[in-house]
Design a protein around this motif. Sequence first.
Motif, PDB file in Angstrom:
ATOM      1  N   VAL A  10      -5.557   4.723   2.826  1.00 33.71           N
ATOM      2  CA  VAL A  10      -4.532   5.733   3.108  1.00 33.71           C
ATOM      3  C   VAL A  10      -3.130   5.140   2.927  1.00 33.71           C
ATOM      4  O   VAL A  10      -2.252   5.750   2.300  1.00 33.71           O
ATOM      5  N   CYS A  11      -2.927   3.942   3.469  1.00 31.26           N
ATOM      6  CA  CYS A  11      -1.616   3.288   3.330  1.00 31.26           C
ATOM      7  C   CYS A  11      -1.277   3.042   1.859  1.00 31.26           C
ATOM      8  O   CYS A  11      -0.136   3.228   1.431  1.00 31.26           O
ATOM      9  N   ALA A  12      -2.282   2.599   1.081  1.00 28.75           N
ATOM     10  CA  ALA A  12      -2.056   2.327  -0.336  1.00 28.75           C
ATOM     11  C   ALA A  12      -1.691   3.608  -1.090  1.00 28.75           C
ATOM     12  O   ALA A  12      -0.796   3.604  -1.949  1.00 28.75           O
ATOM     13  N   VAL A  13      -2.359   4.717  -0.771  1.00 28.25           N
ATOM     14  CA  VAL A  13      -2.081   5.994  -1.445  1.00 28.25           C
ATOM     15  C   VAL A  13      -0.666   6.462  -1.111  1.00 28.25           C
ATOM     16  O   VAL A  13       0.091   6.902  -1.995  1.00 28.25           O
ATOM     17  N   VAL A  14      -0.280   6.371   0.163  1.00 26.32           N
ATOM     18  CA  VAL A  14       1.067   6.787   0.572  1.00 26.32           C
ATOM     19  C   VAL A  14       2.121   5.929  -0.127  1.00 26.32           C
ATOM     20  O   VAL A  14       3.131   6.436  -0.633  1.00 26.32           O
ATOM     21  N   LEU A  15       1.895   4.605  -0.178  1.00 27.63           N
ATOM     22  CA  LEU A  15       2.842   3.725  -0.857  1.00 27.63           C
ATOM     23  C   LEU A  15       2.929   4.050  -2.341  1.00 27.63           C
ATOM     24  O   LEU A  15       4.016   4.024  -2.939  1.00 27.63           O
ATOM     25  N   ARG A  16       1.792   4.364  -2.956  1.00 31.69           N
ATOM     26  CA  ARG A  16       1.775   4.690  -4.395  1.00 31.69           C
ATOM     27  C   ARG A  16       2.571   5.957  -4.666  1.00 31.69           C
ATOM     28  O   ARG A  16       3.341   6.029  -5.629  1.00 31.69           O
ATOM     29  N   VAL A  17       2.431   6.948  -3.801  1.00 25.26           N
ATOM     30  CA  VAL A  17       3.138   8.220  -3.983  1.00 25.26           C
ATOM     31  C   VAL A  17       4.639   8.036  -3.734  1.00 25.26           C
ATOM     32  O   VAL A  17       5.484   8.553  -4.481  1.00 25.26           O
ATOM     33  N   MET A  18       5.000   7.280  -2.707  1.00 26.57           N
ATOM     34  CA  MET A  18       6.399   7.146  -2.320  1.00 26.57           C
ATOM     35  C   MET A  18       7.161   6.120  -3.156  1.00 26.57           C
ATOM     36  O   MET A  18       8.340   6.316  -3.463  1.00 26.57           O
ATOM     37  N   ASP A  19       6.469   5.032  -3.532  1.00 30.64           N
ATOM     38  CA  ASP A  19       7.161   3.895  -4.157  1.00 30.64           C
ATOM     39  C   ASP A  19       6.709   3.581  -5.575  1.00 30.64           C
ATOM     40  O   ASP A  19       7.247   2.675  -6.203  1.00 30.64           O
TER      41      ASP A  19
END
Length: 319
Positions: free
Chosen positions: A154-163
């Motif tokens: 989940v953290c990796a997906v959020v980082l991928r979308v945001m950054d």
Amino acid sequence: VGPVAAARRVAAALLRQPGCGVRPVGVVADEREVRGGIDDESGLPVLTTAQDALRALVQNGVETVLVVGAATRVEKAVVLRGLAAYGCVLWELDADSPWYGPGGYREGAGQLAGFSRRLLWPRGGRRRGSAGKRALDVVLSGSLLVLAGPVLLVCAVVLRVMDGPGVVFRQERIGKDGRPFTMLKLRTHRPASAHEAATRWSVANEQDMSRFCHFLRRTSLDELLQLWNVFRGDMSLVGPRPERPYFVAKFSQAHPGYPARHRMRTGMTGLAQIHGLRGDTSIEDRCRYDNAYIDNWSLWQDVCILLRTAAQFVRPTGS
């Protein structure tokens, strides 16, 4: 370690006989005899202080110390105690007399390259309980990787979308015996250059960091990928925190006890961390806690540190 003339003679003999099993990497001599630098005859660095000797020990992964002459043991007592505490084998060599022991020439049976030798300080070898420490690392890190997998995803997906791409941050750190390894983290900051990544001390208060990245750092969720480093054997769950090569060299010069931290595998958490020594805190204090942890290590101490670390997740402070 010893008088320059005798140390040169022993070093030259060892260099001429690479099959003897010992390769000299430096000469520890009295500052009154030599001013340091490189010895003209042997081509080896000349070390004149305990700090220089410990730094060379870490950089070269030294396991054996040869003491030339009984008098040297008294003169260099501080240096020798430091080297022995790191786990080196200390041998006293007679540089003036050939070895004529019973049974003829036997490598390792009382002589080295023809010089008579006597054991001064046996290497502690594998620390009692180290197999249990490694078993605890493998079982817990493997289990936590499975349990934390969905959170990391989940953290990796959020980082991928945001950054954007590149959610995993890889950085060279120094581990046990001064050996480098690649440490993994979730990326919370994009350095301007490789030089900044290697030499900038902290980005904890970086203004352009997103709120989610601040959250990851405050809760230490960005550190969870290091469980893979533990499972691989690069790190341990408990031990001194690993640092970048630039800062290892810098802190080793400023703090004599810093190189000794590398006697044990580095960890995700440690005695220093549960006492609040994280981020921009005193390196001298960290050295003291880290070396105290190593000197008094027990498997029960590791369990207690892990429990106190888990309790801190309830009131996270971040790094």
